[in-house]
Structure formats: C-alpha cells, structure tokens
Design a protein around this motif. Structure first.
Motif, PDB file in Angstrom:
ATOM      1  N   ALA A  40      25.522   7.920 -49.346  1.00  0.00           N
ATOM      2  CA  ALA A  40      25.032   6.700 -48.727  1.00  0.00           C
ATOM      3  C   ALA A  40      25.267   5.515 -49.661  1.00  0.00           C
ATOM      4  CB  ALA A  40      23.551   6.858 -48.394  1.00  0.00           C
ATOM      5  N   THR A  41      25.212   5.766 -50.955  1.00  0.00           N
ATOM      6  CA  THR A  41      25.456   4.694 -51.931  1.00  0.00           C
ATOM      7  C   THR A  41      26.871   4.129 -51.748  1.00  0.00           C
ATOM      8  OG1 THR A  41      23.984   5.736 -53.505  1.00  0.00           O
ATOM      9  CG2 THR A  41      25.566   4.172 -54.422  1.00  0.00           C
ATOM     10  N   ASP A  84      21.958  17.811 -55.929  1.00  0.00           N
ATOM     11  CA  ASP A  84      21.371  16.743 -56.776  1.00  0.00           C
ATOM     12  C   ASP A  84      19.851  16.748 -56.687  1.00  0.00           C
ATOM     13  OD1 ASP A  84      22.043  15.831 -54.061  1.00  0.00           O
ATOM     14  OD2 ASP A  84      21.150  13.932 -54.678  1.00  0.00           O
ATOM     15  N   HIS A 113      25.511  14.353 -44.211  1.00  0.00           N
ATOM     16  CA  HIS A 113      24.145  14.820 -43.928  1.00  0.00           C
ATOM     17  C   HIS A 113      24.160  15.787 -42.734  1.00  0.00           C
ATOM     18  CE1 HIS A 113      22.791  10.856 -45.899  1.00  0.00           C
ATOM     19  NE2 HIS A 113      22.546  11.846 -46.746  1.00  0.00           N
ATOM     20  N   GLY A 162      20.798  18.780 -50.999  1.00  0.00           N
ATOM     21  CA  GLY A 162      22.000  18.847 -51.812  1.00  0.00           C
ATOM     22  C   GLY A 162      21.615  19.224 -53.238  1.00  0.00           C
ATOM     23  N   PHE A 216      18.356   8.821 -46.204  1.00  0.00           N
ATOM     24  CA  PHE A 216      19.230   8.591 -45.049  1.00  0.00           C
ATOM     25  C   PHE A 216      19.443   7.082 -44.866  1.00  0.00           C
ATOM     26  CE2 PHE A 216      16.990  12.634 -44.420  1.00  0.00           C
ATOM     27  CZ  PHE A 216      18.086  13.473 -44.461  1.00  0.00           C
ATOM     28  N   ARG A 228      27.249  20.102 -54.589  1.00  0.00           N
ATOM     29  CA  ARG A 228      27.677  18.704 -54.580  1.00  0.00           C
ATOM     30  C   ARG A 228      28.368  18.459 -55.903  1.00  0.00           C
ATOM     31  NH1 ARG A 228      23.813  13.634 -52.664  1.00  0.00           N
ATOM     32  NH2 ARG A 228      25.587  12.288 -52.274  1.00  0.00           N
TER      33      ARG A 228
HETATM   34  N1  LIG Z   1      28.033  14.800 -50.135  1.00  0.00           N
HETATM   35  C1  LIG Z   1      26.922  15.544 -50.177  1.00  0.00           C
HETATM   36  N2  LIG Z   1      26.951  16.846 -50.533  1.00  0.00           N
HETATM   37  C2  LIG Z   1      25.811  17.587 -50.573  1.00  0.00           C
HETATM   38  N3  LIG Z   1      24.580  17.111 -50.273  1.00  0.00           N
HETATM   39  C3  LIG Z   1      24.476  15.826 -49.905  1.00  0.00           C
HETATM   40  C4  LIG Z   1      25.636  14.979 -49.839  1.00  0.00           C
HETATM   41  N4  LIG Z   1      25.224  13.744 -49.442  1.00  0.00           N
HETATM   42  C5  LIG Z   1      23.881  13.820 -49.288  1.00  0.00           C
HETATM   43  N5  LIG Z   1      23.424  15.059 -49.571  1.00  0.00           N
HETATM   44  C6  LIG Z   1      22.032  15.519 -49.497  1.00  0.00           C
HETATM   45  O1  LIG Z   1      21.420  14.918 -48.355  1.00  0.00           O
HETATM   46  C7  LIG Z   1      20.015  14.743 -48.563  1.00  0.00           C
HETATM   47  C8  LIG Z   1      19.610  13.317 -48.258  1.00  0.00           C
HETATM   48  O2  LIG Z   1      20.186  12.543 -49.286  1.00  0.00           O
HETATM   49  P1  LIG Z   1      20.217  10.995 -49.396  1.00  0.00           P
HETATM   50  O3  LIG Z   1      19.569  10.335 -48.229  1.00  0.00           O
HETATM   51  O4  LIG Z   1      19.780  10.600 -50.754  1.00  0.00           O
HETATM   52  O5  LIG Z   1      21.794  10.751 -49.251  1.00  0.00           O
HETATM   53  P2  LIG Z   1      22.795  10.313 -50.364  1.00  0.00           P
HETATM   54  O6  LIG Z   1      24.131  10.265 -49.726  1.00  0.00           O
HETATM   55  O7  LIG Z   1      22.608  11.131 -51.597  1.00  0.00           O
HETATM   56  O8  LIG Z   1      22.253   8.830 -50.603  1.00  0.00           O
HETATM   57  P3  LIG Z   1      22.142   7.952 -51.924  1.00  0.00           P
HETATM   58  O9  LIG Z   1      23.554   7.759 -52.396  1.00  0.00           O
HETATM   59  O10 LIG Z   1      21.484   6.706 -51.429  1.00  0.00           O
HETATM   60  O11 LIG Z   1      21.288   8.739 -52.887  1.00  0.00           O
HETATM   61  C9  LIG Z   1      19.775  15.146 -50.037  1.00  0.00           C
HETATM   62  O12 LIG Z   1      19.306  16.476 -50.034  1.00  0.00           O
HETATM   63  C10 LIG Z   1      21.150  15.051 -50.649  1.00  0.00           C
HETATM   64  O13 LIG Z   1      21.294  15.933 -51.751  1.00  0.00           O
END
Ligand SMILES: Nc1ncnc2c1ncn2[C@@H]1O[C@H](COP(=O)(O)OP(=O)(O)OP(=O)(O)O)[C@@H](O)[C@H]1O
Ligand SMILES: NC(=O)c1ccc[n+]([C@@H]2O[C@H](COP(=O)(O)O)[C@@H](O)[C@H]2O)c1
Ligand SMILES: [Zn+2]
Length: 274
Positions: A218-219, A153, A24, A151, A17, A183
């Motif tokens: 978040a990236t 990933d 999210h 997600g 986060f 995703r």
């Molecule tokens: N666009 C999205 N679709 C589905 N799941 C998401 C999405 N963005 C984030 N998540 C999920 O939210 C949770 C928290 O993820 P995280 O904090 O890594 O966010 P992120 O957007 O993936 O950030 P980063 O890009 O830094 O990895 C994880 O389970 C991630 O898979």
C-alpha cells in the motif's frame, strides 16, 4: 485422506488496507489453497478487518474510505467479506480482541444453527459449555477454527519492542492459529525458529510460501498516486476509480498522524507524541 476429520476454517486479516491492493486479496486465495491442500481444512470464509482510525498510523486515511475500498475490492468474491466492527471502535483495538470478537460471533452463528429445537440455555453458557477444555482453550467440537492471516512482516513485528504483548502473541498462536504469507525481506521460518513461543506453537503456524513474489504494498501505491503515476492493475479498477473520485492520497494525506505515536506504542509505553 479417507476418514480424516476436516476442520472448517475462517481466515481473518487485520491491517490498515490503506488502500487495499490485489496482494491483500491474493493472500486469501494463497492461504485457502495451502490449507485445503493439506486435506485437513476447508476454508469457508475470509474476513478483512480494516483497522480503526485510532491506530494513528502515518498516512492512514479515514476508515470509512478504507472500508468502502475493501468492499469494492471484494464485491466479486463469493467467500471474502469485509467487516466494519474493528474500524468502528472509537479507540484502537488489540488484534487478539478483534480475533476474540469474531470467534464469538462465529460460535454464536454456529449455535444458532444447531439450536433451533433444543433447550434454550443463555448464549454465553452455551458457548462456555461447548469448549473442549474450558474457555482458555477455544476449541469447540465440530465448530470452525478462526485463524489470523498475515504477511511475514507482521510476524516479524512481534519482536518490535512495545508493539505486541507477549500474552497476546501466545493466545493468537496457541488458541487460534496463524497463516503467514512470505514477503520479500522477511524470513518467517528463521523467525519461528528463534522464538520460543512461536516454536512451541509451530504446528498452529502455517507458512505459505509465495513463489510468485511481488513487492506490491500500500505504501508503494500511495507513493505512486502522490506522483500522479498509474496504479492500475495493482488494485481492482473499482478501487482505483474510488481513490480518484475522492482524491484520497496526496502529500497532505501522507502527513496524517505524522507527529502522533502509533496507538500500540502509546498504550504500552505511555508516550503520546513524537
Ligand atoms: N505483498 C505482500 N506479501 C505478503 N503479505 C502482504 C503483502 N502486502 C500486504 N501484506 C499483508 O497484508 C496485511 C495488511 O497489510 P497492510 O494493510 O499493512 O498492507 P501493506 O501493503 O503492508 O501496507 P503498508 O505499506 O501501508 O504497510 C498484513 O498482514 C501484511 O503483511
Ligand atoms: N498488539 C497488537 O495487537 C498489535 C500491534 C501492532 C499492530 N497490530 C495490528 O496489526 C495490523 C498491522 O497493520 P499495518 O501493517 O498496516 O501496520 C493492524 O491491524 C494492527 O491493529 C496489532
Ligand atoms: Zn503493512
């Protein structure tokens, strides 16, 4: 369906986060609709648990800021909450331990409700005695189920060498359950099909197909901020203001932990820096 037992569910999402985004928050709404549409579940609470600084992910800003942003993002929700326990731990905590912690809290809260006038056992004994099949199979009659929300990933990351312990994955999907939001770039159905463990517990894995796909991450938000671009509407306004007020994301902050190995890899391989 008439006469069907409806299980109460608490959804727990663990992640960086860094910062929290609208996606999210959408994950929780999507997961609740999906589970409740089955007629088998009633989602009673959502918990966001930001990872602690000990995770050592590149670009991870301090937990106090990530927590505060998550609090601001959820202030208008009547069911999604933020919990600081994980982020306050001095070292990185495996996700399965975070789940166990919240499950125990859930059981205690339930039992405090039940127990007002009954004979007092010790808390621990009460928890143990109420499991259906002992503590290895964490299901207590009538109590809410805790499911991990992530997600696709994260599901995919289960096969990254030295990132997850096999026993932890088995416990997460076997004893608790997983809600996985699709995703782009990840195919959870194929991944579940290929993994013997995930296939075995496939009934505990709820894949939620997000038809309105978006690439919010978040990236991407951090990158846009470094370039001075707008991130408005990708995350709640209050979070955007907080980020600017504290000047959180910069080229410098993105270099945090740049030379440090991610905590799980460090723990499982013994490596400490790259
Ligand atoms: N666009 C999205 N679709 C589905 N799941 C998401 C999405 N963005 C984030 N998540 C999920 O939210 C949770 C928290 O993820 P995280 O904090 O890594 O966010 P992120 O957007 O993936 O950030 P980063 O890009 O830094 O990895 C994880 O389970 C991630 O898979
Ligand atoms: N072995 C494990 O329990 C394990 C390994 C890697 C990531 N995780 C968790 O998954 C989440 C992943 O977050 P990111 O996608 O932001 O890296 C974090 O909460 C992290 O603690 C857990
Ligand atoms: Zn991520």
């Amino acid at each position: 369906m008439e006469g069907q037992i409806v299980t109460k569910v608490v959804l727990l999402s663990c992640g960086s986060f860094n910062p929290i985004t609208s996606m999210h928050l959408r994950m929780f709404e999507l997961a609740r609709d999906h589970l409740e549409d089955t007629g088998q579940y009633k989602v009673v609470k959502g918990i966001i648990s930001p990872v602690g600084d000990g995770y050592k992910k590149k670009g991870l800003v301090e937990a106090c800021h990530r927590l505060e942003m998550a609090r601001l993002a959820t202030e208008n929700s009547d069911w999604i909450t933020v919990d600081s326990w994980e982020s306050l731990q001095p070292e990185w905590v495996e996700t399965v331990k975070v789940i166990r912690h919240h499950y125990e809290e859930l059981l205690e809260a339930e039992q405090n409700k039940d127990d007002v006038d009954t004979v007092k056992y010790t808390k621990k004994r009460r928890i143990e005695e109420n499991y259906f099949e002992g503590s290895a199979h964490l299901k207590r009659r009538g109590s809410p189920q805790l499911m991990l929300l992530c997600g696709a990933d994260v599901l995919q990351s289960f096969e990254t060498p030295n990132l997850w312990k096999q026993d932890d994955i088995t416990e997460i999907v076997g004893c608790y359950g997983l809600v996985c939001i699709t995703r782009s770039g990840n195919d959870p159905y194929s991944f579940i099909h290929k993994s013997d463990t995930l296939w075995k517990y496939r009934k505990n894995i709820h894949v939620v197909h997000e038809w309105v796909t978006n690439e919010i991450s978040a990236t991407h938000v951090r990158r846009a901020l470094r370039r001075g671009h707008s991130v408005r509407y990708l995350l709640p306004d209050a979070v955007v203001y907080y980020i600017h007020e504290h000047d959180l994301y910069s080229a410098e902050s993105e270099q945090k932990n740049a030379d440090v190995v991610l905590a799980p890899l460090q723990r499982y391989t013994g490596a400490s820096s790259s």
